[in-house]
Write a protein that holds these residues in place. Structure first.
Motif, PDB file in Angstrom:
ATOM      1  N   PHE A  47       0.805  -1.225   0.000  1.00 41.04           N
ATOM      2  CA  PHE A  47       0.000   0.000   0.000  1.00 41.04           C
ATOM      3  C   PHE A  47       0.840   1.278   0.000  1.00 41.04           C
ATOM      4  CE2 PHE A  47      -3.255  -3.002   1.621  1.00 41.04           C
ATOM      5  CZ  PHE A  47      -4.232  -2.756   0.668  1.00 41.04           C
TER       6      PHE A  47
ATOM      7  N   LEU B 208      -5.259   3.181  -6.211  1.00 45.89           N
ATOM      8  CA  LEU B 208      -6.253   2.860  -5.188  1.00 45.89           C
ATOM      9  C   LEU B 208      -7.315   3.956  -5.141  1.00 45.89           C
ATOM     10  CD1 LEU B 208      -6.995   0.904  -2.810  1.00 45.89           C
ATOM     11  CD2 LEU B 208      -5.703   2.400  -1.322  1.00 45.89           C
TER      12      LEU B 208
ATOM     13  N   LEU C  79     -11.231   3.391  -5.989  1.00 45.84           N
ATOM     14  CA  LEU C  79     -12.270   3.749  -5.015  1.00 45.84           C
ATOM     15  C   LEU C  79     -13.320   4.649  -5.665  1.00 45.84           C
ATOM     16  CD1 LEU C  79     -10.226   4.325  -1.720  1.00 45.84           C
ATOM     17  CD2 LEU C  79     -12.070   2.665  -2.072  1.00 45.84           C
TER      18      LEU C  79
ATOM     19  N   ILE D 250     -15.508   2.535  -7.804  1.00 48.62           N
ATOM     20  CA  ILE D 250     -16.450   1.755  -6.983  1.00 48.62           C
ATOM     21  C   ILE D 250     -17.627   2.643  -6.572  1.00 48.62           C
ATOM     22  CG2 ILE D 250     -16.783   0.581  -4.773  1.00 48.62           C
ATOM     23  CD1 ILE D 250     -13.837  -0.319  -4.949  1.00 48.62           C
TER      24      ILE D 250
ATOM     25  N   ALA E  24     -11.831  -4.385  -8.524  1.00 48.55           N
ATOM     26  CA  ALA E  24     -10.810  -3.378  -8.217  1.00 48.55           C
ATOM     27  C   ALA E  24      -9.608  -4.020  -7.527  1.00 48.55           C
ATOM     28  CB  ALA E  24     -11.405  -2.284  -7.333  1.00 48.55           C
ATOM     29  N   ALA E  25      -9.877  -4.947  -6.609  1.00 47.39           N
ATOM     30  CA  ALA E  25      -8.788  -5.646  -5.916  1.00 47.39           C
ATOM     31  C   ALA E  25      -7.957  -6.445  -6.924  1.00 47.39           C
ATOM     32  CB  ALA E  25      -9.353  -6.563  -4.836  1.00 47.39           C
TER      33      ALA E  25
ATOM     34  N   LEU F  25      -5.742  -4.042  -8.834  1.00 43.04           N
ATOM     35  CA  LEU F  25      -4.615  -3.516  -8.052  1.00 43.04           C
ATOM     36  C   LEU F  25      -3.559  -4.600  -7.803  1.00 43.04           C
ATOM     37  CD1 LEU F  25      -6.593  -1.287  -5.535  1.00 43.04           C
ATOM     38  CD2 LEU F  25      -4.985  -0.479  -7.269  1.00 43.04           C
TER      39      LEU F  25
END
Lengths: 359, 359
Positions: B323, B332, B336, B339, B349-350, B353
């Motif tokens: 992160f 990220l 977000l 989303i 999204a995960a 990433l």
């Protein structure tokens, strides 16, 4: 295909491409077109409230086939703008508390009001037994026959995280299919309530009036998560016990710090079997939705849940990528032995293991 | 050095090495020898209960200089076989409960019995203010002058995890220096109690008798961790309130499931100021140690704590490695946003990433 290849149209000097490329790319384009037609059709059918299409899409979500999952992702993406419109209710309680009967009575109550409801489940045991708590649909005989109800057993999976993902994606599909209320059932075991709590708007805990020691067996974390406690089977001789239990639980709930939603959790009594107190629970849920919509907590909570699942999914994957490496597994055992025999510290061991990461 | 270089001894044909290599390797060997002498001396001084050596070693543990940390690791490793022999006691309570006075009175009680005690602290605020809850040593005036007591303020650090690591390593050094009891103090804020709880054998919660609403302000998780609750300032007019509070807390404690240690947490009353009830608390701790040594829980808990810190350290590092990457941070935020605007799911999204991980 062979015919097309030999066609005079292909006889151009200097610009012909290799036969194989030509063949496979044609196949690939055709396949993509077929797939696109399939997923497009499925999506528009789902939006038209077609239950068969919804079931087929959920099957794709639950599949282990990468091609199916790709399709599933396309469908979910197309459904997303139409999602988020239901009330999501989590229901938990130990075996024997009457969850199935409650959901049946509660569900029938809602469909009688013209609501369309979907019932999903998260079953922590299903990943082991490949069974499901909703597998025995006969327990919800009436609801199963109801055109406005959709009942889907728990997805199975290797991990609670995997099951949770499938359920979250199924919620999106159900919402796109126009369901007004989504009920997610779980058994009061392990981490499954936390999982359900993090994907619903309202969390209902079903309890029984016992022999006076109501507070003994409760996992405190679950009470803390509950937006309401419903004491079920409050009928006949049980009614008196249930009312006493209500007082005890109300007292217990007041020991907890106020929720950020400003919602004060309520204790209700009901008898799903006799259809008593069910309407009051629905009214309570509507009261909750109205209040939290006004103070914007309803949307904030959903945003927080989305963020939670994003971070959670990444973290789980980072850990499993690391700890499932065969070299790490082996060295972890060694390092644990060295720690137990005072030859190294947990921190030095961690440094050592992390040093293997880039190797 | 320059002289040595020109020495006739170097005038050998065919076997001379480059001057630079020669010089630097000589320096390196000398440095290693000096360092080895230093750490060896420090270790044997620590084992001889030399407090100055202990302090110097702790300073190395707390340093940010990599060369110091390397030395620190060497010292810790050499001390490890001599560690693990103390009783580690965690003490927590909100500001104003009288922690300093309690530790002073409790500590004096132990040193009077010939015990050697070390007092450490974990202060979650110190990482921000670079201050420390034990910085103001004047609050423990008598204990500070006691030859059998060693008081060390909280390490500062960028994260609670970093502070925790330094404290854990300091425990090892103190144990090697022959301290019989290690007290780790913390303020009742945030995650710090959990951190302290995971590095001590016995966890003591200090409370005050309030105005009848003792249970209102308590974080349930902390009560659940406590092996004993001591209601402090139970003197004068307060004594009556304290005894009432004891009944209430005893009642609350019985609501929790039995501990795996089979230990039933006790509620005590005391007045650190008047030195009343202090001996009973020490007796209780000895009772705990005897019981859990017999059923082997004492050692099992330490093993579990070691494993916890190993896994915890690795997981924290994996997360911060990921992160804190600048590309991940930026993406990220993007994900977000996607989303929130229903353009992607947390899971998609995960996946996206995590796909950047190997790039």
């Amino acid at each position: 295909m062979a015919k097309e290849k030999k066609s005079a149209l292909k006889e151009k000097k200097g610009s012909s491409v290799s036969e194989i490329t030509n063949l496979s790319s044609i196949e690939s384009i055709k396949e993509k077109r077929r797939s696109k037609i399939n997923t497009d059709t499925l999506v528009s059918s789902i939006l038209n409230k077609d239950i068969t299409a919804l079931s087929r899409a959920i099957t794709l979500v639950e599949s282990k086939n990468p091609a199916h999952l790709e399709k599933a992702n396309t469908i979910i993406k197309a459904c997303l703008p139409h999602a988020n419109k239901s009330i999501r209710i989590g229901i938990t309680g130990v075996p024997g508390v009457g969850k199935s009967t409650f959901i049946e009575t509660f569900g029938k109550h809602l469909t009688a009001k013209g609501k369309r409801i979907a019932v999903l489940a998260i079953d922590p045991s299903s990943s082991l037994t490949k069974g499901s708590i909703l597998g025995d649909k006969t327990r919800m005989e009436d609801l199963v026959k109801d055109d406005n109800a959709f009942i889907r057993p728990s997805a199975s999976g290797d991990s609670l995280g995997g099951v949770a993902r499938k359920t979250r994606e199924t919620i999106i599909l159900c919402e796109a299919a126009g369901f007004d209320v989504i009920i997610i059932e779980t058994v009061g075991v392990g981490q499954s309530e936390t999982t359900v709590h993090s994907m619903v708007d309202f969390f209902l805990l079903l309890k029984l009036a016992g022999a006076g020691d109501e507070l003994q067996g409760i996992k405190r974390g679950i009470i803390e998560m509950a937006d309401a406690i419903a004491i079920n089977k409050a009928d006949g001789d049980n009614l008196k016990h249930a009312k006493l239990a209500k007082i005890e639980f109300n007292r217990a709930l007041h020991l907890y710090p106020e929720k950020t939603s400003n919602w004060q959790p309520k204790v209700m009594v009901c008898s799903a079997l006799k259809n008593e107190g069910i309407h009051a629970i629905w009214e309570l849920i509507l009261e909750y939705v109205t209040m939290t919509s006004k103070n914007n907590y309803f949307n904030e909570k959903r945003h927080e849940q989305n963020k939670f699942w994003l971070i959670q999914t990444i973290e789980e994957q980072l850990k499993s990528d690391f700890f499932n490496r065969s070299d790490i597994k082996k060295e972890l055992e060694n390092q644990l032995y060295l720690i137990e025999t005072n030859q190294t510290t947990p921190f030095a061991a961690a440094d050592y293991l992390l040093g293997l990461k880039t190797k």
